[in-house]
Design a protein around this motif. Structure first.
Motif, PDB file in Angstrom:
ATOM      1  N   GLY A  85      -7.340  -2.294   9.488  1.00  0.00           N
ATOM      2  CA  GLY A  85      -7.973  -2.618  10.595  1.00  0.00           C
ATOM      3  C   GLY A  85      -9.889  -2.557  10.642  1.00  0.00           C
ATOM      4  O   GLY A  85     -10.383  -1.804  11.457  1.00  0.00           O
TER       5      GLY A  85
ATOM      6  N   ASP B  63     -10.300  -5.661  -1.076  1.00  0.00           N
ATOM      7  CA  ASP B  63      -9.789  -4.900  -0.417  1.00  0.00           C
ATOM      8  C   ASP B  63     -10.221  -4.277   0.996  1.00  0.00           C
ATOM      9  O   ASP B  63     -10.987  -3.612   0.949  1.00  0.00           O
ATOM     10  CB  ASP B  63      -8.004  -4.219  -0.642  1.00  0.00           C
ATOM     11  CG  ASP B  63      -7.682  -4.048   0.140  1.00  0.00           C
ATOM     12  OD1 ASP B  63      -7.490  -3.634   0.965  1.00  0.00           O
ATOM     13  OD2 ASP B  63      -6.271  -3.170  -0.257  1.00  0.00           O
TER      14      ASP B  63
ATOM     15  N   GLY C  55     -11.072  -5.510   5.806  1.00  0.00           N
ATOM     16  CA  GLY C  55     -11.808  -6.484   6.083  1.00  0.00           C
ATOM     17  C   GLY C  55     -11.920  -7.656   5.427  1.00  0.00           C
ATOM     18  O   GLY C  55     -12.883  -8.426   5.816  1.00  0.00           O
TER      19      GLY C  55
ATOM     20  N   GLY D  23      -4.848  -7.451   5.705  1.00  0.00           N
ATOM     21  CA  GLY D  23      -3.601  -7.271   6.859  1.00  0.00           C
ATOM     22  C   GLY D  23      -3.702  -7.362   7.872  1.00  0.00           C
ATOM     23  O   GLY D  23      -3.681  -8.688   8.371  1.00  0.00           O
ATOM     24  N   SER D  24      -4.551  -7.043   8.681  1.00  0.00           N
ATOM     25  CA  SER D  24      -4.697  -7.266  10.221  1.00  0.00           C
ATOM     26  C   SER D  24      -5.301  -9.114  10.921  1.00  0.00           C
ATOM     27  O   SER D  24      -4.599  -9.881  11.490  1.00  0.00           O
ATOM     28  CB  SER D  24      -6.023  -6.367  10.209  1.00  0.00           C
ATOM     29  OG  SER D  24      -7.114  -6.252   9.875  1.00  0.00           O
TER      30      SER D  24
ATOM     31  N   ASP E  19       0.688  -1.260   0.302  1.00  0.00           N
ATOM     32  CA  ASP E  19      -0.084   0.429  -0.285  1.00  0.00           C
ATOM     33  C   ASP E  19       0.628   1.408   0.196  1.00  0.00           C
ATOM     34  O   ASP E  19       1.555   1.047   0.476  1.00  0.00           O
ATOM     35  CB  ASP E  19      -0.412   0.144   1.195  1.00  0.00           C
ATOM     36  CG  ASP E  19      -2.107  -0.743   1.534  1.00  0.00           C
ATOM     37  OD1 ASP E  19      -2.807  -1.033  -0.297  1.00  0.00           O
ATOM     38  OD2 ASP E  19      -2.291  -1.546   2.304  1.00  0.00           O
TER      39      ASP E  19
ATOM     40  N   GLY F 151      -7.287   3.511   2.926  1.00  0.00           N
ATOM     41  CA  GLY F 151      -6.383   4.165   3.862  1.00  0.00           C
ATOM     42  C   GLY F 151      -5.424   3.738   5.462  1.00  0.00           C
ATOM     43  O   GLY F 151      -4.488   4.695   5.766  1.00  0.00           O
ATOM     44  N   PHE F 152      -6.159   3.387   5.269  1.00  0.00           N
ATOM     45  CA  PHE F 152      -6.274   2.324   7.222  1.00  0.00           C
ATOM     46  C   PHE F 152      -6.762   0.858   7.338  1.00  0.00           C
ATOM     47  O   PHE F 152      -7.765   0.669   6.358  1.00  0.00           O
ATOM     48  CB  PHE F 152      -7.055   2.867   7.970  1.00  0.00           C
ATOM     49  CG  PHE F 152      -6.747   4.622   8.800  1.00  0.00           C
ATOM     50  CD1 PHE F 152      -5.535   4.731   9.110  1.00  0.00           C
ATOM     51  CD2 PHE F 152      -7.372   5.576   7.869  1.00  0.00           C
ATOM     52  CE1 PHE F 152      -4.777   6.629   8.763  1.00  0.00           C
ATOM     53  CE2 PHE F 152      -7.059   6.958   7.754  1.00  0.00           C
ATOM     54  CZ  PHE F 152      -5.845   7.176   8.864  1.00  0.00           C
TER      55      PHE F 152
HETATM   56  O1  LIG Z   1      -5.540  -0.547   1.232  1.00  0.00           O
HETATM   57  C1  LIG Z   1      -5.804  -1.200   2.215  1.00  0.00           C
HETATM   58  C2  LIG Z   1      -6.371   0.820   3.814  1.00  0.00           C
HETATM   59  O2  LIG Z   1      -6.065   1.487   2.658  1.00  0.00           O
HETATM   60  C3  LIG Z   1      -4.951  -2.170   2.907  1.00  0.00           C
HETATM   61  O3  LIG Z   1      -5.208  -2.726   2.086  1.00  0.00           O
HETATM   62  C4  LIG Z   1      -6.140  -2.443   3.843  1.00  0.00           C
HETATM   63  O4  LIG Z   1      -6.750  -1.608   4.887  1.00  0.00           O
HETATM   64  C5  LIG Z   1      -6.348  -3.728   4.624  1.00  0.00           C
HETATM   65  O5  LIG Z   1      -5.876  -4.301   5.903  1.00  0.00           O
HETATM   66  P1  LIG Z   1      -6.926  -4.873   6.340  1.00  0.00           P
HETATM   67  O6  LIG Z   1      -7.274  -5.902   6.033  1.00  0.00           O
HETATM   68  O7  LIG Z   1      -6.669  -4.783   7.927  1.00  0.00           O
HETATM   69  O8  LIG Z   1      -8.165  -4.169   6.595  1.00  0.00           O
END
Ligand SMILES: O=C(CO)[C@H](O)[C@H](O)COP(=O)(O)O
Length: 252
Positions: free
Chosen positions: A176, A206, A208, A228-229, A66, A173-174
């Motif tokens: 989680g 992408d 959650g 990600g998380s 990212d 942006g984030f």
């Molecule tokens: O592009 C992203 C955020 O903009 C990340 O790739 C995404 O948020 C992955 O994190 P999670 O799986 O924890 O939601």
């Protein structure tokens, strides 16, 4: 279009993977019958120990990188020098997700440094088709991403121009955040267009994605899952296997 990454944007050997080979249009045809892909997002990794965090996800398909500029999204991550080092040490190919403004200017440099796939945002590109063609010409797979509020209609007929469509299931942006199940009708529109046109474009989600939500996305037509998380929140290898099993249960 000339690269805008200055001296750093030297053409690099593209990191390939036994399952993928070189990402040419011909290879892309061969991938029509491939299964789903699990792409861990290193946004949730320990940035101080990136090399070992990359080794921990060697059983995944691609590493989702990212890139955020604190303008297109209210967060800042990395730019070409760090992506170039990730490219050099990663055991799996790079799936670069650009959350940056002026994608037309900056995206080609990421393809030039050897990323397997470069995805830019539709909202940040002045000429998405020209940019996708440039990325393919350099040798990367070309991806287009849509924020949750972006209408898919203008992009459905452009599908042959892309190797991947990323339907964001959170506001970018984030990590989680909670999975937005209300994005599934948009995903289905792309899945229907893909089937109607007989394309092998990858449909990526992408945000959650977890063992609880991956099946919902797979059911709606996604075949490429960024997590990600859900991956780095436990033992990555185990988490990847669990996500793979949950997705396969709902494969089309
Ligand atoms: O592009 C992203 C955020 O903009 C990340 O790739 C995404 O948020 C992955 O994190 P999670 O799986 O924890 O939601």
């Amino acid at each position: 279009m000339a690269s805008s990454l200055g001296g750093r944007a030297r053409r690099r050997t593209r990191r390939t993977h036994p399952c993928y080979g070189t990402p040419t249009r011909a290879t892309s045809k061969l991938l029509a019958v491939t299964a789903q892909r699990i792409n861990p997002s290193i946004l949730s990794a320990d940035f101080v120990n990136l090399q070992s965090e990359l080794e921990a996800i060697a059983s995944a398909d691609l590493v989702h990188v990212d890139v955020m500029d604190n303008h297109f999204v209210p967060n800042l991550t990395m730019g070409p020098p760090i992506v170039e080092r990730i490219q050099a040490v990663s055991p799996i190919p790079l799936d670069v997700h650009l959350m940056i403004e002026d994608a037309d200017r900056w995206a080609p440099g990421y393809a030039e440094l050897g990323a397997y796939s470069v995805t830019f945002h539709a909202e940040a590109a002045a000429d998405p088709v020209a940019l996708a063609r440039r990325l393919r010409e350099i040798g990367a797979r070309a991806g287009i991403a849509l924020k949750p509020g972006t209408d898919p209609d203008p992009y459905l007929e452009l599908l042959p121009e892309f190797d991947q469509v990323l339907v964001m299931t959170v506001e970018p942006g984030f990590g989680g955040q909670s999975f937005m199940a209300d994005m599934m009708p948009k995903l289905r529109r792309f899945a229907e267009a893909k089937a109607a046109l007989g394309l092998d474009v990858w449909l990526q989600v992408d945000g959650g994605i977890s063992v609880d939500t991956i099946g919902i996305a797979a059911e709606a037509g996604a075949d490429t899952f960024v997590a990600g998380s859900a991956v780095y929140g436990g033992v990555p290898e185990d988490r990847i296997a669990q996500l793979r099993a949950a997705a396969a249960h709902h494969a089309h």
